[in-house]
Design a protein around this motif. Structure first.
Motif, PDB file in Angstrom:
ATOM      1  N   ALA A 145       0.837  -1.198   0.000  1.00 16.38           N
ATOM      2  CA  ALA A 145       0.000   0.000   0.000  1.00 16.38           C
ATOM      3  C   ALA A 145       0.872   1.249   0.000  1.00 16.38           C
ATOM      4  CB  ALA A 145      -0.923  -0.009   1.208  1.00 16.38           C
ATOM      5  N   ALA A 146       1.955   1.216   0.792  1.00 11.75           N
ATOM      6  CA  ALA A 146       2.887   2.344   0.795  1.00 11.75           C
ATOM      7  C   ALA A 146       3.548   2.507  -0.562  1.00 11.75           C
ATOM      8  CB  ALA A 146       3.946   2.142   1.884  1.00 11.75           C
ATOM      9  N   LEU A 147       3.854   1.380  -1.208  1.00 11.38           N
ATOM     10  CA  LEU A 147       4.441   1.435  -2.548  1.00 11.38           C
ATOM     11  C   LEU A 147       3.476   2.070  -3.541  1.00 11.38           C
ATOM     12  CD1 LEU A 147       6.796   0.635  -4.412  1.00 11.38           C
ATOM     13  CD2 LEU A 147       5.703  -1.601  -4.688  1.00 11.38           C
ATOM     14  N   ALA A 148       2.178   1.819  -3.376  1.00 12.95           N
ATOM     15  CA  ALA A 148       1.153   2.423  -4.233  1.00 12.95           C
ATOM     16  C   ALA A 148       0.784   3.832  -3.794  1.00 12.95           C
ATOM     17  CB  ALA A 148      -0.097   1.550  -4.255  1.00 12.95           C
ATOM     18  N   GLN A 149       1.491   4.352  -2.771  1.00  8.15           N
ATOM     19  CA  GLN A 149       1.253   5.686  -2.205  1.00  8.15           C
ATOM     20  C   GLN A 149      -0.162   5.810  -1.640  1.00  8.15           C
ATOM     21  OE1 GLN A 149       3.330   9.057  -4.041  1.00  8.15           O
ATOM     22  NE2 GLN A 149       3.679   7.781  -5.848  1.00  8.15           N
ATOM     23  N   LEU A 186       2.781   0.007 -10.654  1.00  6.83           N
ATOM     24  CA  LEU A 186       2.028   0.573 -11.780  1.00  6.83           C
ATOM     25  C   LEU A 186       1.074   1.669 -11.308  1.00  6.83           C
ATOM     26  CD1 LEU A 186       1.073  -2.535 -13.966  1.00  6.83           C
ATOM     27  CD2 LEU A 186       2.446  -0.581 -14.682  1.00  6.83           C
ATOM     28  N   ILE A 187       0.335   1.384 -10.251  1.00 10.01           N
ATOM     29  CA  ILE A 187      -0.600   2.373  -9.705  1.00 10.01           C
ATOM     30  C   ILE A 187       0.137   3.642  -9.323  1.00 10.01           C
ATOM     31  CG2 ILE A 187      -2.140   2.873  -7.771  1.00 10.01           C
ATOM     32  CD1 ILE A 187      -3.448   1.006  -9.690  1.00 10.01           C
ATOM     33  N   SER A 188       1.237   3.485  -8.598  1.00 13.70           N
ATOM     34  CA  SER A 188       2.001   4.645  -8.138  1.00 13.70           C
ATOM     35  C   SER A 188       2.578   5.436  -9.304  1.00 13.70           C
ATOM     36  CB  SER A 188       3.126   4.187  -7.212  1.00 13.70           C
ATOM     37  OG  SER A 188       3.981   5.254  -6.871  1.00 13.70           O
ATOM     38  N   ALA A 189       3.167   4.722 -10.265  1.00 13.90           N
ATOM     39  CA  ALA A 189       3.860   5.403 -11.358  1.00 13.90           C
ATOM     40  C   ALA A 189       2.913   6.116 -12.311  1.00 13.90           C
ATOM     41  CB  ALA A 189       4.717   4.390 -12.129  1.00 13.90           C
ATOM     42  N   VAL A 191      -0.788   6.636 -11.891  1.00 12.30           N
ATOM     43  CA  VAL A 191      -1.838   7.489 -11.332  1.00 12.30           C
ATOM     44  C   VAL A 191      -1.249   8.782 -10.779  1.00 12.30           C
ATOM     45  CG1 VAL A 191      -3.678   7.643  -9.612  1.00 12.30           C
ATOM     46  CG2 VAL A 191      -3.286   5.490 -10.824  1.00 12.30           C
ATOM     47  N   SER A 192      -0.039   8.709 -10.205  1.00  3.54           N
ATOM     48  CA  SER A 192       0.571   9.908  -9.617  1.00  3.54           C
ATOM     49  C   SER A 192       0.903  10.963 -10.663  1.00  3.54           C
ATOM     50  CB  SER A 192       1.841   9.523  -8.850  1.00  3.54           C
ATOM     51  OG  SER A 192       2.804   8.956  -9.718  1.00  3.54           O
ATOM     52  N   LYS A 193       0.986  10.566 -11.943  1.00  4.07           N
ATOM     53  CA  LYS A 193       1.212  11.544 -13.008  1.00  4.07           C
ATOM     54  C   LYS A 193      -0.057  12.327 -13.339  1.00  4.07           C
ATOM     55  CE  LYS A 193       5.063   9.190 -15.280  1.00  4.07           C
ATOM     56  NZ  LYS A 193       5.572   8.600 -16.545  1.00  4.07           N
ATOM     57  N   VAL A 194      -1.186  11.789 -12.940  1.00 13.42           N
ATOM     58  CA  VAL A 194      -2.468  12.458 -13.183  1.00 13.42           C
ATOM     59  C   VAL A 194      -2.878  13.294 -11.976  1.00 13.42           C
ATOM     60  CG1 VAL A 194      -4.880  12.124 -13.823  1.00 13.42           C
ATOM     61  CG2 VAL A 194      -3.137  10.560 -14.708  1.00 13.42           C
ATOM     62  N   VAL A 195      -2.765  12.714 -10.791  1.00 17.99           N
ATOM     63  CA  VAL A 195      -3.112  13.404  -9.543  1.00 17.99           C
ATOM     64  C   VAL A 195      -1.970  13.206  -8.557  1.00 17.99           C
ATOM     65  CG1 VAL A 195      -4.726  13.554  -7.617  1.00 17.99           C
ATOM     66  CG2 VAL A 195      -5.588  13.051  -9.910  1.00 17.99           C
ATOM     67  N   ASN A 196      -1.521  14.270  -7.944  1.00 19.89           N
ATOM     68  CA  ASN A 196      -0.432  14.190  -6.975  1.00 19.89           C
ATOM     69  C   ASN A 196      -0.947  13.620  -5.654  1.00 19.89           C
ATOM     70  OD1 ASN A 196       1.605  14.821  -4.988  1.00 19.89           O
ATOM     71  ND2 ASN A 196       2.466  16.264  -6.460  1.00 19.89           N
ATOM     72  N   PRO A 197      -0.408  12.478  -5.193  1.00 17.03           N
ATOM     73  CA  PRO A 197      -0.924  11.866  -3.965  1.00 17.03           C
ATOM     74  C   PRO A 197      -0.557  12.639  -2.702  1.00 17.03           C
ATOM     75  CG  PRO A 197       0.982  10.665  -4.771  1.00 17.03           C
ATOM     76  CD  PRO A 197       0.665  11.686  -5.817  1.00 17.03           C
ATOM     77  N   ILE A 198       0.429  13.512  -2.785  1.00 15.55           N
ATOM     78  CA  ILE A 198       0.850  14.268  -1.596  1.00 15.55           C
ATOM     79  C   ILE A 198       0.006  15.515  -1.413  1.00 15.55           C
ATOM     80  CG2 ILE A 198       2.776  15.493  -0.518  1.00 15.55           C
ATOM     81  CD1 ILE A 198       4.663  13.613  -1.994  1.00 15.55           C
ATOM     82  N   THR A 199      -0.209  16.243  -2.496  1.00 14.12           N
ATOM     83  CA  THR A 199      -0.970  17.492  -2.400  1.00 14.12           C
ATOM     84  C   THR A 199      -2.474  17.276  -2.421  1.00 14.12           C
ATOM     85  OG1 THR A 199      -0.862  17.786  -4.803  1.00 14.12           O
ATOM     86  CG2 THR A 199       0.917  18.772  -3.485  1.00 14.12           C
ATOM     87  N   ASP A 200      -2.919  16.172  -3.048  1.00 20.41           N
ATOM     88  CA  ASP A 200      -4.373  15.922  -3.150  1.00 20.41           C
ATOM     89  C   ASP A 200      -4.654  14.431  -2.947  1.00 20.41           C
ATOM     90  OD1 ASP A 200      -7.055  16.112  -3.560  1.00 20.41           O
ATOM     91  OD2 ASP A 200      -6.942  16.848  -5.624  1.00 20.41           O
ATOM     92  N   PRO A 201      -4.454  13.918  -1.719  1.00 19.25           N
ATOM     93  CA  PRO A 201      -4.635  12.485  -1.477  1.00 19.25           C
ATOM     94  C   PRO A 201      -6.061  11.995  -1.685  1.00 19.25           C
ATOM     95  CG  PRO A 201      -4.372  13.670   0.596  1.00 19.25           C
ATOM     96  CD  PRO A 201      -4.081  14.647  -0.495  1.00 19.25           C
ATOM     97  N   VAL A 202      -7.052  12.853  -1.452  1.00 16.20           N
ATOM     98  CA  VAL A 202      -8.449  12.439  -1.618  1.00 16.20           C
ATOM     99  C   VAL A 202      -8.744  12.132  -3.086  1.00 16.20           C
ATOM    100  CG1 VAL A 202     -10.851  13.123  -1.371  1.00 16.20           C
ATOM    101  CG2 VAL A 202      -9.190  13.726   0.416  1.00 16.20           C
ATOM    102  N   SER A 203      -8.358  13.036  -3.962  1.00 16.07           N
ATOM    103  CA  SER A 203      -8.576  12.814  -5.403  1.00 16.07           C
ATOM    104  C   SER A 203      -7.758  11.628  -5.897  1.00 16.07           C
ATOM    105  CB  SER A 203      -8.215  14.071  -6.189  1.00 16.07           C
ATOM    106  OG  SER A 203      -9.048  15.141  -5.821  1.00 16.07           O
ATOM    107  N   TYR A 204      -6.572  11.462  -5.327  1.00 16.39           N
ATOM    108  CA  TYR A 204      -5.726  10.337  -5.706  1.00 16.39           C
ATOM    109  C   TYR A 204      -6.417   9.017  -5.361  1.00 16.39           C
ATOM    110  CZ  TYR A 204      -1.598   7.290  -5.901  1.00 16.39           C
ATOM    111  OH  TYR A 204      -0.714   6.284  -6.201  1.00 16.39           O
ATOM    112  N   ASN A 205      -6.970   8.926  -4.158  1.00 19.39           N
ATOM    113  CA  ASN A 205      -7.680   7.709  -3.758  1.00 19.39           C
ATOM    114  C   ASN A 205      -8.874   7.432  -4.668  1.00 19.39           C
ATOM    115  OD1 ASN A 205      -5.881   7.466  -1.679  1.00 19.39           O
ATOM    116  ND2 ASN A 205      -7.292   8.104  -0.070  1.00 19.39           N
TER     117      ASN A 205
END
Length: 666
Positions: A145-149, A186-189, A191-205
């Motif tokens: 899960a941490a690997l997938a951010q 794959l998820i991390s690499a 999805v994180s290009k579309v939505v930043n998991p650090i600045t917008d974790p809700v949208s990322y989820n």
């Protein structure tokens, strides 16, 4: 008819050893056999019975029923997959709706079949396997899960609902379901290009759950409509390279946790990761080496001991990063978080398609490997449907993409699992842990989770298979190397694109330039084979027999084939004057399973040009789809029904006008 001395045809591509064989003892045999063959053709004409036999066999070819069309095959496959078939024994019509429904259920839920014979002794093995699986699954799921951010609980959620769904619908007994390293990467690499998991974790989820939903949808459709061949676009060589590159990238990503680096690159290529590590070395402390090769219980023991040590020493107050509090309890609903509109829908579907193919490829490959060991068959299409529905259900219960794990499946197999009940035991154990143990994991150090992930990575790097690929097929190895270096030095997407591009290039190259071989008769037999492979095979005087080694005669290779045949005739007729001129060409179509309109036009042009030179063209051994299309396009009428033959041997007999009298008859 003038007597000519036959010779053994040797291709310019024939090796020196083959040429030596063809020019020594076997040549004498070939020349002698050829001369005897010519003499027989001089004096033995085909009898009326033989001609009648050839004519009858030609009718078998020409009068065969029309093959099923695309719509018939597609609908028939769908009907057999979804609806019950007719009762052939009773010869009755369709079953009553209730009976049809009841017979349909076991095909969707295989658990209804094997649960009838389930025994208590089997449950003992499954219980032990499930508990062992859970001890490995809990720490790995948190780490993945941490690997997938994502937060730790999402990895545990993914180890509850998908395994429960799969245990009722899957056909593998050993496959352990849950989050895996490659899909997490794959998820991390992507999805994180579309939505930043650090600045917008809700949208990322939300985007991750949406990707999971579409991943399951694609997987279910692949199985429902028998589209499993799409998974094969990623060849085994590409998967080997991709897995090895991903393993190294995942391992490098864990340096953040092992070294306690706060500011780490979000890129996945090796150069960016090593630069981040180099910048942080001055401020990072030394790490203790972990023992990776321990029994399956070791990860959980490591988590417990490390958590206890951090708690007793208060190491978190001295810079050791810990998990801290995370939410436990039952899987919460995420239905309202799925996004079917908005600006990221296209990206979500693109990412989902990649995840669906990678997840299916890994799971089916792992499942079939262990099914082969156990001696039973795993239904690939049902596996796709099962994984599709489990990911759809998972997307609605706060899970991300789940699939079969190689490391956990190996543990499950070694622990002696008997059925998919081990997945149920594992899921229940993880669920209990979510209820009771989340508070105890507060002081778990991030470094121990990183080391657990690293311990699972060596199994993804298959040196032996990569070496075997190199020995067997250099072009396959190019796909393997392309995927490996693409993932390692660029990104996951680039690695996959390179692998698929090389695989497609190989297919296109084979389609554009298929091998065209001359056939000859083995001495003393009625067998026609490639003279390059068998130098003792001798050509029939005045007849050129050609085989197209391609499954499809189409627009990509039809014109090159036409030119090759015409140039071949010119070359053969331009050779020494002691050889019989080419008066007939037999095209062996036994390897060609289908033909398109461009291929038919090329055959018509070839026939016209050959006729202008006084050369007759014959078609031998046409397959079902091929002869059907040749009849529909009126090619049979143009070339003549007497130029279509069931076998090459009959075509040769008809051309020469006598019957081969060696051992065996055509």
């Amino acid at each position: 008819m003038v007597m000519m001395v036959s010779h053994t045809w040797v291709s310019p591509n024939t090796s020196k050893k083959q040429k030596h064989m063809a020019s020594s003892l076997p040549t004498a045999v070939s020349v002698s056999a050829a001369n005897d063959h010519v003499e027989r053709h001089e004096h033995l004409q085909l009898s009326s019975e033989d001609r009648q036999r050839i004519t009858e066999r030609t009718k078998w070819v020409l009068d065969s029923p029309d093959p099923p069309g695309f719509s018939q095959e597609f609908l028939g496959s769908f009907r057999n997959a979804v609806f019950c078939r007719k009762d052939k024994k009773l010869g009755s019509s369709k079953q009553p709706p209730l009976a049809c429904f009841l017979s349909f259920l076991p095909s969707v839920f295989p658990i209804l079949n094997w649960a009838r014979d389930y025994k208590v002794s089997m449950f003992k093995n499954d219980l032990l396997s499930g508990l062992t699986l859970a001890s490995l699954c809990i720490p790995q799921s948190i780490g993945y899960a941490a690997l997938a951010q994502l937060k730790p609980q999402y990895g545990l959620y993914t180890s509850v609902v998908p395994p429960l769904i799969y245990s009722t619908m899957g056909t593998s007994r050993e496959l352990a379901i849950g989050p895996v390293a490659v899909v997490s990467l794959l998820i991390s690499a992507m999805v994180s290009k579309v939505v930043n998991p650090i600045t917008d974790p809700v949208s990322y989820n939300k985007l991750v759950f949406t990707v999971t939903f579409f991943t399951g949808t694609f997987q279910a459709l692949f199985g429902l409509f028998r589209l499993g061949f799409l998974v094969d676009f990623l060849s085994q060589a590409a998967i080997v390279g991709f897995m090895a590159g991903a393993a190294i990238v995942i391992g490098l990503q864990q340096l953040k946790g092992l070294l306690g680096i706060s500011h780490f690159t979000t890129k996945t290529d090796v150069v960016s990761v090593l630069i981040s590590v180099a910048k942080s070395l001055q401020t990072s402390g030394k790490r203790n080496r972990k023992l990776f090769w321990l029994p399956a219980i070791a990860p959980l023991v490591s988590v417990i001991l490390s958590t206890l040590i951090v708690y007793l020493t208060r190491a978190d107050e001295h810079g050791i990063k810990i998990i801290k509090h995370f939410k436990g309890g039952l899987n919460p609903s995420s239905v309202n978080e799925l996004q079917f509109t908005g600006p990221h829908l296209r990206e979500a579907m693109k990412i989902a398609l990649v995840c669906a193919i990678i997840a299916l490829t890994e799971a089916v490959a792992v499942g079939r490997s262990f099914a082969t060991i156990k001696g039973y068959n795993m239904d690939g299409n049902k596996e796709m449907i099962a994984m599709g529905f489990m990911n759809i259900a998972g997307s609605m219960s706060s899970c991300y993409v789940a699939t079969g794990s190689f490391s956990r499946t190996a543990v499950n197999f070694s622990a002696g699992c008997q059925t998919a009940v081990s997945n149920i035991v594992m899921a229940i154990t993880v669920l209990i842990s979510l209820q009771l143990l989340t508070g105890l994991l507060y002081y778990t150090p991030i470094a121990i989770l990183a080391s657990i992930i690293l311990s699972a990575l060596p199994g993804l790097i298959n040196y032996t298979e990569a070496y075997n690929i190199w020995k067997v097929d250099k072009l396959d190895f190019l796909a393997c190397a392309g995927a490996f270096f693409g993932v390692l030095f660029a990104s996951v997407e680039i690695g996959l694109m390179v692998a698929v591009a090389v695989s497609f290039a190989k297919i296109i190259l084979n389609a554009l330039r298929p091998r065209v071989e001359e056939l000859g008769r083995l001495p003393g037999t009625d067998i026609f084979c490639e003279v390059d492979q068998y130098p003792v095979a001798h050509a029939v005087p005045g007849i050129l027999i050609i085989r197209l080694n391609s499954g499809l005669l189409c627009f990509t290779n039809a014109n090159p084939l036409r030119d090759r045949i015409l140039n071949w005739v010119t070359e053969e007729n331009g050779k020494e004057a002691t050889k019989s001129p080419i008066s007939g060409i037999i095209l062996d179509m036994s390897s060609v399973t289908n033909i398109d309109y461009a291929g038919i036009l090329a055959l018509e042009e070839t026939n016209k040009k050959l006729l202008s030179q006084g050369i007759k063209l014959a078609i031998a051994s046409p397959r079902w789809q091929v002869i059907h299309k040749l009849k529909v396009a009126k090619f049979v009428d143009k070339v003549g029904r007497d130029c279509i033959f069931l076998t090459v041997c009959e075509a040769v007999d008809s051309f020469v006008g006598s019957k081969f009298t060696g051992p065996g008859n055509c």
